[in-house]
Design an enzyme around this catalytic site. Structure first.
Site, PDB file in Angstrom:
ATOM      1  N   CYS F  77       0.834  -1.203   0.000  1.00 38.70           N
ATOM      2  CA  CYS F  77       0.000   0.000   0.000  1.00 38.70           C
ATOM      3  C   CYS F  77       0.868   1.253   0.000  1.00 38.70           C
ATOM      4  O   CYS F  77       1.924   1.277   0.622  1.00 38.70           O
ATOM      5  CB  CYS F  77      -0.867   0.031   1.263  1.00 38.70           C
ATOM      6  SG  CYS F  77      -2.462  -0.755   1.040  1.00 38.70           S
ATOM      7  N   HIS F  78       0.365   2.282  -0.652  1.00 42.26           N
ATOM      8  CA  HIS F  78       1.051   3.571  -0.671  1.00 42.26           C
ATOM      9  C   HIS F  78       0.661   4.385   0.562  1.00 42.26           C
ATOM     10  O   HIS F  78      -0.515   4.455   0.897  1.00 42.26           O
ATOM     11  CB  HIS F  78       0.634   4.373  -1.915  1.00 42.26           C
ATOM     12  CG  HIS F  78       0.998   3.712  -3.198  1.00 42.26           C
ATOM     13  ND1 HIS F  78       0.253   2.685  -3.737  1.00 42.26           N
ATOM     14  CD2 HIS F  78       2.042   3.895  -4.041  1.00 42.26           C
ATOM     15  CE1 HIS F  78       0.823   2.278  -4.869  1.00 42.26           C
ATOM     16  NE2 HIS F  78       1.906   2.994  -5.084  1.00 42.26           N
ATOM     17  N   MET F 112      -8.148  -0.118   0.861  1.00 43.58           N
ATOM     18  CA  MET F 112      -7.496  -0.862   1.947  1.00 43.58           C
ATOM     19  C   MET F 112      -7.616  -0.116   3.281  1.00 43.58           C
ATOM     20  O   MET F 112      -7.701  -0.746   4.337  1.00 43.58           O
ATOM     21  CB  MET F 112      -6.023  -1.143   1.622  1.00 43.58           C
ATOM     22  CG  MET F 112      -5.814  -2.089   0.440  1.00 43.58           C
ATOM     23  SD  MET F 112      -6.907  -3.551   0.408  1.00 43.58           S
ATOM     24  CE  MET F 112      -6.472  -4.356   1.942  1.00 43.58           C
ATOM     25  N   GLU F 113      -7.645   1.220   3.221  1.00 46.60           N
ATOM     26  CA  GLU F 113      -7.836   1.994   4.445  1.00 46.60           C
ATOM     27  C   GLU F 113      -9.232   1.700   5.020  1.00 46.60           C
ATOM     28  O   GLU F 113      -9.386   1.523   6.244  1.00 46.60           O
ATOM     29  CB  GLU F 113      -7.681   3.492   4.158  1.00 46.60           C
ATOM     30  CG  GLU F 113      -6.245   3.964   4.060  1.00 46.60           C
ATOM     31  CD  GLU F 113      -5.539   3.567   2.756  1.00 46.60           C
ATOM     32  OE1 GLU F 113      -6.205   3.041   1.831  1.00 46.60           O
ATOM     33  OE2 GLU F 113      -4.317   3.771   2.665  1.00 46.60           O
ATOM     34  N   ASP F 127     -12.009  -8.319  21.033  1.00 50.10           N
ATOM     35  CA  ASP F 127     -11.158  -8.263  22.226  1.00 50.10           C
ATOM     36  C   ASP F 127     -11.953  -7.858  23.468  1.00 50.10           C
ATOM     37  O   ASP F 127     -11.733  -8.394  24.557  1.00 50.10           O
ATOM     38  CB  ASP F 127     -10.024  -7.259  21.993  1.00 50.10           C
ATOM     39  CG  ASP F 127      -9.107  -7.132  23.205  1.00 50.10           C
ATOM     40  OD1 ASP F 127      -8.670  -8.172  23.723  1.00 50.10           O
ATOM     41  OD2 ASP F 127      -8.826  -5.996  23.625  1.00 50.10           O
TER      42      ASP F 127
END
Lengths: 162, 162, 162, 162, 162, 162
Positions: F77-78, F112-113, F127
């Site tokens: 990824c950039h 992707m973000e 969690d």
């Protein structure tokens, strides 16, 4: 089973800066660090000498690197390129005055970068001198000046809070 | 108690790039890694095989990810967006030649990104093969070429330092 | 559609150190940095002076902080607590010799921490002086000594690779 | 060309804790944040309400996560496992009092973790409210108590510095 | 001005593990990734081939490195040393099955490390193949087995949720 | 000794986006989290209450901060500036639906973000509730919509994969 859309207004969210203009922005923040006589006695006219190394130089580097971590530390800060981070330290009368100026060319201001840089520098000073003075106190961490956004701030006779 | 303004010229500081132009910039760096016969014997024609996995592939990925960490590792580097990071590795005669090219469209160069990418790739190669050769040596980590800034560098017959 | 279990032996994987003993471990790594006359002329007897600040002090701090990032940078390294990271630099005849010693009390060695610390210090020196010498070259990045694991290494007459 | 071994006593270095005992350690730090009436008016009895979300909850989470970054931010801090980080906030009379307690079972203290946690929480509070009060000031960032090391500190009538 | 102590029970906080025993602990998590025919056709019997490189190898490395970032990503996770992280991938019938096992010797479990490793591997697979299939879907991200803590989990006939 | 240039087509590499246009881009991703009755019973109409604190609020903050780490987690990824990251959560019938929208003004998309933000939020929810339900399962992690690049995606009747 009940249904609820969690209301955005009660939930944390970043401000959307998509529509804002890219402008040059700068911010300066300050932190004061008060030390005891044992620490002050280590001042050699340029830096505080400590067993861990030169205090102000280390604090300045830590502050610059800390400023670059701002968007990783402050949850709702935008990641942005930084054109410059400068930190300088003046020492007088048991007090180190740390000033951090951050600059960007971007859509949002760099107040938090300046404040984070000054704070990490102050914490580093604490770390390097705490063997001599565990009661070191950091005060007056505040924004001194900000330019380049919708509204400027400070830069003249801003009053200190005590 | 004495007073002193710590002189900027003796203190670390980032270069202010506010006024610089945004241009496409590229830099290529190189690192050589010398390995012993036990490691070289693991070369299958494409990659070095190790108990920990494929060496060059792992090194390439680590180098790309490392290049993205440059401004977090090198104290006075500016954080900047990267358009591309490429790493390739040639292996011959006990020596891996790692080349890393970084590109950005920004106000400052990407020499350190290219050098950091090549270095982290080299260190990863060391990590993956050190069980067979703890004396692995990384040499000739240097900038090979740089374009897009005020002054270009390299690109032809630059001399190696030995 | 075909089926395949990707064979572990071809895939990257961390070594499992669950069953290893916790012992005090140390490692020392070295890196040499060759600079030109313009850079060497900036040596004031203690440090190299540069427009960006004191070179060796900045490099030492960057190296210490870089060593702490080792397991984030080298893909198959184990994260481990560090008891100490020390870096010192000797300068003579256009060459800075950087030595980094890392110590832990743990299940696996700190060779990569020492090598990463030395490398990041060397890259930082490059960054601070590249305006005067873009051809700065880092060489002889290698493990000098390692103690506390199954097998020790170095410490006496280890031969340099050229 | 001159030669010099850079003197360790002038250079930054981590304290070597190899020989220290592993003991349970705790530290508590405090930070005060002063806000103006516009911010104070947003207090709903439990939290400050802001356009960016719930202020204290966000500050607490940021402080906990920040405490875990301490050894990455403070150059000479040792990385160590943390058993617990707790932050709570009391709000009265335009002032938020942030307390952060960190615990470890290790060779060195967690003062800096507690101080960093309190500071990052305070900076986050600043970030969330600065639209209403850009002059928010953080003061009295200091260690309140420390136990488990060679010498304890605080815990009773320690005097505030003003 | 009103006063309020923010009630801990409503505020985020890490569990205090100071008093827990250090034991060997392991956890295994799984994630499934469904791809379309265009992606599946790139399977060469060992790995998926993509323009960006070998998909499973890259995903495995990213997952291992991601597992090491768990305590930086999941706010209330404890930072802990990891003895091992292993990831393997099986591909059949348009579905990649990713399994990640993490091990530590510590005071708290590694469920989140295993789950984070599997998730980052799955996201990386998505990134590498999304040019061919933007509708790639990750499902069944879940804990498969956990041992070494107060209560074990799974390991036999645990039912999948659909 | 044999020689081989490692073929780029088999090696991981970032896509070079130097020549791409800077445009406003957005992406929305989704993740579903299935919980058991014990967890669902903690729903107070706004958030899930847990011993560790408010679940959705913590998950939202973790997801926003995780989205900012995308280029550090996903190898190819950039790194890019983000104009905004928003996450909201709807809870009904034992299922939390997490939606994350990321925005940038840049040369490459933010799929992707968005996916990373949704995934880290889902893992955080896991969690915080795993003490009550260790079998919590995350499903349907997928891109919902993407705009601003060469080709848009989704936004209407895209079919879910089961």
């Amino acid at each position: 089973m009940s249904l609820s859309h969690i209301n955005d207004s009660n939930q944390p969210g970043m401000v959307d800066v998509s529509a804002k203009n890219i402008t040059p922005r700068a911010a300066t923040a300050e932190a004061l660090v008060h030390v005891n006589e044992a620490v002050a006695a280590q001042f050699d006219g340029t830096d505080l000498v400590s067993k861990k190394g030169p205090v102000f130089q280390t604090a300045i580097l830590a502050g610059i690197m800390g400023a670059k971590q701002t968007s990783n530390l402050i949850p709702l800060c935008h990641p942005l390129p930084l054109d410059s981070v400068k930190i300088d330290i003046t020492f007088t009368d048991h007090t180190a005055t740390i000033r951090c100026t951050a600059r960007t060319t971007g859509k949002t201001g760099v107040e938090m970068e300046a404040l984070t840089g000054a704070s990490i520098a102050a914490l580093t000073l604490h770390d390097m001198c705490k063997a001599l003075d565990p009661a070191i106190t950091i005060t007056q961490v505040r924004l001194v000046e900000k330019t380049g956004g919708k509204s400027d701030f400070g830069g003249k006779a801003e009053t200190l809070k005590s």
